[in-house]
Write a protein that holds these residues in place. Structure first.
Motif, PDB file in Angstrom:
ATOM      1  N   LEU A 151       0.853  -1.183   0.000  1.00 49.32           N
ATOM      2  CA  LEU A 151       0.000   0.000   0.000  1.00 49.32           C
ATOM      3  C   LEU A 151       0.888   1.232   0.000  1.00 49.32           C
ATOM      4  O   LEU A 151       1.790   1.360   0.832  1.00 49.32           O
ATOM      5  CB  LEU A 151      -0.905   0.034   1.228  1.00 49.32           C
ATOM      6  N   CYS A 152       0.652   2.147  -0.948  1.00 52.16           N
ATOM      7  CA  CYS A 152       1.387   3.408  -0.982  1.00 52.16           C
ATOM      8  C   CYS A 152       0.604   4.470  -0.213  1.00 52.16           C
ATOM      9  O   CYS A 152      -0.582   4.690  -0.469  1.00 52.16           O
ATOM     10  CB  CYS A 152       1.588   3.878  -2.427  1.00 52.16           C
ATOM     11  N   VAL A 153       1.290   5.109   0.707  1.00 51.39           N
ATOM     12  CA  VAL A 153       0.666   6.192   1.468  1.00 51.39           C
ATOM     13  C   VAL A 153       0.551   7.424   0.564  1.00 51.39           C
ATOM     14  O   VAL A 153       1.435   7.692  -0.251  1.00 51.39           O
ATOM     15  CB  VAL A 153       1.505   6.526   2.725  1.00 51.39           C
ATOM     16  N   ASN A 154      -0.545   8.160   0.698  1.00 52.11           N
ATOM     17  CA  ASN A 154      -0.796   9.343  -0.120  1.00 52.11           C
ATOM     18  C   ASN A 154      -0.504  10.603   0.710  1.00 52.11           C
ATOM     19  O   ASN A 154      -1.187  10.896   1.680  1.00 52.11           O
ATOM     20  CB  ASN A 154      -2.254   9.347  -0.576  1.00 52.11           C
ATOM     21  N   PHE A 155       0.574  11.343   0.304  1.00 46.82           N
ATOM     22  CA  PHE A 155       0.951  12.551   1.033  1.00 46.82           C
ATOM     23  C   PHE A 155       0.457  13.833   0.366  1.00 46.82           C
ATOM     24  O   PHE A 155       0.644  14.919   0.896  1.00 46.82           O
ATOM     25  CB  PHE A 155       2.479  12.626   1.170  1.00 46.82           C
ATOM     26  N   GLY A 156      -0.139  13.730  -0.801  1.00 49.85           N
ATOM     27  CA  GLY A 156      -0.586  14.935  -1.504  1.00 49.85           C
ATOM     28  C   GLY A 156      -0.593  14.710  -3.007  1.00 49.85           C
ATOM     29  O   GLY A 156      -0.285  13.615  -3.493  1.00 49.85           O
ATOM     30  N   GLU A 157      -0.912  15.778  -3.756  1.00 46.98           N
ATOM     31  CA  GLU A 157      -1.102  15.651  -5.202  1.00 46.98           C
ATOM     32  C   GLU A 157       0.151  15.176  -5.927  1.00 46.98           C
ATOM     33  O   GLU A 157       0.110  14.204  -6.680  1.00 46.98           O
ATOM     34  CB  GLU A 157      -1.553  17.001  -5.773  1.00 46.98           C
ATOM     35  N   LYS A 158       1.315  15.861  -5.713  1.00 37.83           N
ATOM     36  CA  LYS A 158       2.545  15.480  -6.410  1.00 37.83           C
ATOM     37  C   LYS A 158       3.040  14.105  -5.947  1.00 37.83           C
ATOM     38  O   LYS A 158       3.404  13.252  -6.742  1.00 37.83           O
ATOM     39  CB  LYS A 158       3.636  16.529  -6.168  1.00 37.83           C
ATOM     40  N   GLU A 159       3.058  13.921  -4.628  1.00 32.63           N
ATOM     41  CA  GLU A 159       3.531  12.652  -4.077  1.00 32.63           C
ATOM     42  C   GLU A 159       2.616  11.496  -4.497  1.00 32.63           C
ATOM     43  O   GLU A 159       3.067  10.396  -4.821  1.00 32.63           O
ATOM     44  CB  GLU A 159       3.589  12.719  -2.546  1.00 32.63           C
TER      45      GLU A 159
ATOM     46  N   SER B 248      -0.914  -4.291  -5.527  1.00 33.18           N
ATOM     47  CA  SER B 248      -0.547  -2.970  -5.006  1.00 33.18           C
ATOM     48  C   SER B 248      -1.716  -2.004  -5.093  1.00 33.18           C
ATOM     49  O   SER B 248      -2.608  -2.150  -5.926  1.00 33.18           O
ATOM     50  CB  SER B 248       0.630  -2.388  -5.811  1.00 33.18           C
ATOM     51  N   ASP B 249      -1.672  -0.995  -4.222  1.00 33.35           N
ATOM     52  CA  ASP B 249      -2.716   0.016  -4.248  1.00 33.35           C
ATOM     53  C   ASP B 249      -2.178   1.316  -3.655  1.00 33.35           C
ATOM     54  O   ASP B 249      -1.173   1.315  -2.932  1.00 33.35           O
ATOM     55  CB  ASP B 249      -3.938  -0.448  -3.448  1.00 33.35           C
ATOM     56  N   LEU B 250      -2.854   2.414  -3.982  1.00 35.65           N
ATOM     57  CA  LEU B 250      -2.541   3.734  -3.446  1.00 35.65           C
ATOM     58  C   LEU B 250      -3.742   4.201  -2.640  1.00 35.65           C
ATOM     59  O   LEU B 250      -4.885   4.138  -3.107  1.00 35.65           O
ATOM     60  CB  LEU B 250      -2.265   4.729  -4.580  1.00 35.65           C
ATOM     61  N   TYR B 251      -3.484   4.639  -1.406  1.00 32.63           N
ATOM     62  CA  TYR B 251      -4.603   5.181  -0.629  1.00 32.63           C
ATOM     63  C   TYR B 251      -5.154   6.379  -1.400  1.00 32.63           C
ATOM     64  O   TYR B 251      -4.396   7.245  -1.839  1.00 32.63           O
ATOM     65  CB  TYR B 251      -4.136   5.590   0.774  1.00 32.63           C
ATOM     66  N   PRO B 252      -6.487   6.458  -1.585  1.00 35.83           N
ATOM     67  CA  PRO B 252      -7.036   7.430  -2.544  1.00 35.83           C
ATOM     68  C   PRO B 252      -6.961   8.896  -2.155  1.00 35.83           C
ATOM     69  O   PRO B 252      -7.127   9.766  -3.022  1.00 35.83           O
ATOM     70  CB  PRO B 252      -8.503   6.983  -2.680  1.00 35.83           C
ATOM     71  N   SER B 253      -6.745   9.204  -0.886  1.00 38.12           N
ATOM     72  CA  SER B 253      -6.717  10.618  -0.491  1.00 38.12           C
ATOM     73  C   SER B 253      -5.592  10.859   0.513  1.00 38.12           C
ATOM     74  O   SER B 253      -5.104   9.934   1.161  1.00 38.12           O
ATOM     75  CB  SER B 253      -8.059  11.036   0.130  1.00 38.12           C
ATOM     76  N   ALA B 254      -5.198  12.125   0.630  1.00 36.43           N
ATOM     77  CA  ALA B 254      -4.110  12.485   1.548  1.00 36.43           C
ATOM     78  C   ALA B 254      -4.652  12.624   2.967  1.00 36.43           C
ATOM     79  O   ALA B 254      -4.587  13.694   3.586  1.00 36.43           O
ATOM     80  CB  ALA B 254      -3.440  13.773   1.077  1.00 36.43           C
ATOM     81  N   ALA B 255      -5.182  11.524   3.490  1.00 40.22           N
ATOM     82  CA  ALA B 255      -5.734  11.526   4.852  1.00 40.22           C
ATOM     83  C   ALA B 255      -4.594  11.508   5.863  1.00 40.22           C
ATOM     84  O   ALA B 255      -3.417  11.364   5.505  1.00 40.22           O
ATOM     85  CB  ALA B 255      -6.638  10.310   5.038  1.00 40.22           C
ATOM     86  N   LYS B 256      -4.947  11.635   7.145  1.00 43.61           N
ATOM     87  CA  LYS B 256      -3.925  11.601   8.180  1.00 43.61           C
ATOM     88  C   LYS B 256      -3.154  10.292   8.116  1.00 43.61           C
ATOM     89  O   LYS B 256      -3.712   9.228   7.821  1.00 43.61           O
ATOM     90  CB  LYS B 256      -4.565  11.758   9.555  1.00 43.61           C
ATOM     91  N   MET B 257      -1.873  10.368   8.422  1.00 44.23           N
ATOM     92  CA  MET B 257      -0.991   9.203   8.365  1.00 44.23           C
ATOM     93  C   MET B 257      -1.544   8.057   9.233  1.00 44.23           C
ATOM     94  O   MET B 257      -1.528   6.886   8.831  1.00 44.23           O
ATOM     95  CB  MET B 257       0.403   9.598   8.851  1.00 44.23           C
ATOM     96  N   GLN B 258      -2.052   8.419  10.409  1.00 46.72           N
ATOM     97  CA  GLN B 258      -2.565   7.399  11.330  1.00 46.72           C
ATOM     98  C   GLN B 258      -3.725   6.618  10.698  1.00 46.72           C
ATOM     99  O   GLN B 258      -3.808   5.395  10.831  1.00 46.72           O
ATOM    100  CB  GLN B 258      -3.045   8.076  12.627  1.00 46.72           C
ATOM    101  N   LYS B 259      -4.583   7.307   9.969  1.00 51.58           N
ATOM    102  CA  LYS B 259      -5.723   6.666   9.328  1.00 51.58           C
ATOM    103  C   LYS B 259      -5.266   5.718   8.218  1.00 51.58           C
ATOM    104  O   LYS B 259      -5.786   4.600   8.073  1.00 51.58           O
ATOM    105  CB  LYS B 259      -6.674   7.733   8.765  1.00 51.58           C
ATOM    106  N   GLN B 260      -4.263   6.147   7.445  1.00 52.28           N
ATOM    107  CA  GLN B 260      -3.774   5.319   6.342  1.00 52.28           C
ATOM    108  C   GLN B 260      -3.055   4.073   6.875  1.00 52.28           C
ATOM    109  O   GLN B 260      -3.206   2.976   6.320  1.00 52.28           O
ATOM    110  CB  GLN B 260      -2.851   6.136   5.439  1.00 52.28           C
TER     111      GLN B 260
END
Length: 458
Positions: free
Chosen positions: A370-378, A396-408
């Motif tokens: 799972l790839c953590v989502n830190f924002g648009e560019k990242e 593999s997957d990308l978390y769909p939104s730049a939510a809080k790290m703890q949530k991801q």
């Protein structure tokens, strides 16, 4: 007001974990079906009513789900039939199709309809749901899967030998060591009834004999007397009540008991061939034992009868069964086509594997990375990496939104994801990505230009 959601009685929803576990069983069973040379077929979920009705006895007919004709289904019902409230007469006019009750009768219909396209002997397997309007209770559902394998067009006993091997191979790979494959023969049961002088009471005799483990010798002799079986006959059958020893020792007793019955002697000969052949070939983990009380499908089977019991110590009914039938396709006009088949009890096998904790630990691991989502560019960089990983066969997957790290990270833990990838501002600048091992807790940095290095270390 919103409607409260509900599910039809006798049906089930399956969670991702349950589906993964069921598919695990399906995949192993299917793998061995193919290894043994069986070909897959599928038949429609519903058949013409005339195909199914009358094939399972009165009780079976009552359990068949009928499908109402489309449109104005009452149009063909005359006033007299309507007013009589005769369900049987009415059903014939308002329903021409029904959900399949099992896979066997549709298979017989298939063989007859495609007999000129089939190479005999025809080895087929079928894994599909069936429906029965039964009273729902624990372990009994109105919709469930059957896993069947049959050979038609051959009366060779080598087919029975192969089915014993097939059971052994499947249950060995599932980790169910020590399953007991019980074996009997319809001809032996008929021969016993003949030599004790109660051939016309074959069903009553075998139904009582089948309860030996549950009610003991006194219980079954009492039931036999109540069914009108004579004391002389019960006395003649007494050796069966305490039959023990090795398979060959039991066969010797049966051979002597049935020496005056041609049919019974043939049954002993058939069992002897199967037992001796399996003894010479050997089994991996299963046990093969003779059980003269085994009488399943008595009106249906004509030769060998199989039933598989769970390993010792597990309280569960049979987890498989089957047998030889001499005229499966005769009901549809194709006479004298012998066959033999077995089935696997999926739901019971599932429960046994769960009880013994035999499902693989990683069975619920539907996502490896799972790839953590830190924002648009990242997120865009992470999505490019995910696309590369997917092409290399990594789930593999990308978390769909730049939510809080703890949530991801909680999401990753809930999905049992073993690796989490982090691509933040610093990683973007350095053209790298960080992999956190969720089991060990350590992490390692890799180049975005060489994701295969990470893959090779998985």
């Amino acid at each position: 007001m919103a409607q409260k959601p509900s599910i039809a009685k006798g049906t089930r929803d399956f969670s991702p974990s349950e589906v993964n576990k069921r598919n695990y069983i399906f995949d192993i069973v299917k793998k061995h079906f193919k290894t043994f040379g069986f070909q897959p077929i599928e038949t429609p979920s519903f058949e013409n009513s005339e195909t199914l009705m009358g094939k399972y006895g009165d009780e079976g007919d009552r359990l068949i789900f009928k499908i109402l004709n489309s449109g104005d289904y009452l149009r063909k019902v005359d006033d007299k039939t309507y007013e009589s409230k005769d369900a049987t007469a009415m059903t014939a006019k308002i329903s021409e199709k029904a959900l399949r009750y099992d896979l066997t009768v549709p298979f017989a219909r298939y063989v007859v309809m495609h007999q000129n396209e089939i190479d005999f002997p025809f080895k087929r397997y079928q894994i599909q749901p069936v429906w029965r309007a039964d009273r729902p209770q624990k372990g009994r559902f109105r919709e469930f899967f059957q896993c069947d394998a049959d050979v038609v067009g051959s009366d060779s006993l080598l087919q029975e030998v192969e089915f014993v091997q097939l059971y052994d191979a499947v249950f060995t790979e599932l980790g169910l060591q020590g399953v007991n494959i019980k074996l009997n023969n319809r001809k032996i049961l008929a021969g016993i009834a003949e030599v004790i002088g109660e051939r016309d009471k074959l069903i009553d005799f075998t139904v009582a004999l089948d309860k030996l483990d549950k009610i003991g010798i006194d219980g079954i002799t009492k039931e036999m007397r109540e069914k009108g079986i004579s004391e002389k006959a019960i006395e003649a059958a007494a050796p069966l009540f305490s039959l023990s020893g090795s398979n060959l020792e039991q066969l010797a007793v049966l051979k002597d008991l049935l020496k005056d019955s041609e049919e019974g002697s043939k049954g002993v000969s058939e069992l002897t061939f199967i037992i001796e052949t399996i003894a010479s070939l050997g089994l991996q983990t299963a046990k093969l034992t003779i059980d003269v009380t085994l009488a399943r499908g008595l009106n249906y089977y004509t030769g060998a009868i199989f039933e598989v019991g769970a390993p010792e110590g597990v309280q569960m009914g049979s987890i498989g069964g089957g047998g030889r039938y001499d005229d499966l396709t005769g009901i549809f006009g194709l006479k004298n086509v012998s066959g033999v088949g077995i089935s696997f009890g999926l739901d019971r096998i599932y429960l046994v594997l769960e009880e013994l904790n035999l499902f693989p630990e990683a069975i619920d691991q539907s996502l490896e990375v799972l790839c953590v989502n830190f924002g648009e560019k990242e997120g865009l960089a992470a999505l490019k990496l995910v696309s590369q990983l997917r092409k290399m066969g990594v789930k593999s997957d990308l978390y769909p939104s730049a939510a809080k790290m703890q949530k991801q990270m909680k999401y990753a833990n809930n999905r049992n994801v073993p690796y989490v990838i982090l691509i933040g501002e610093e990683e973007l600048e350095n053209n790298t990505f960080v992999v956190k091992n969720m089991v060990k807790g350590d992490q390692k940095t890799y180049s975005l230009n060489s994701p295969e290095v990470f893959i090779n270390e998985l």
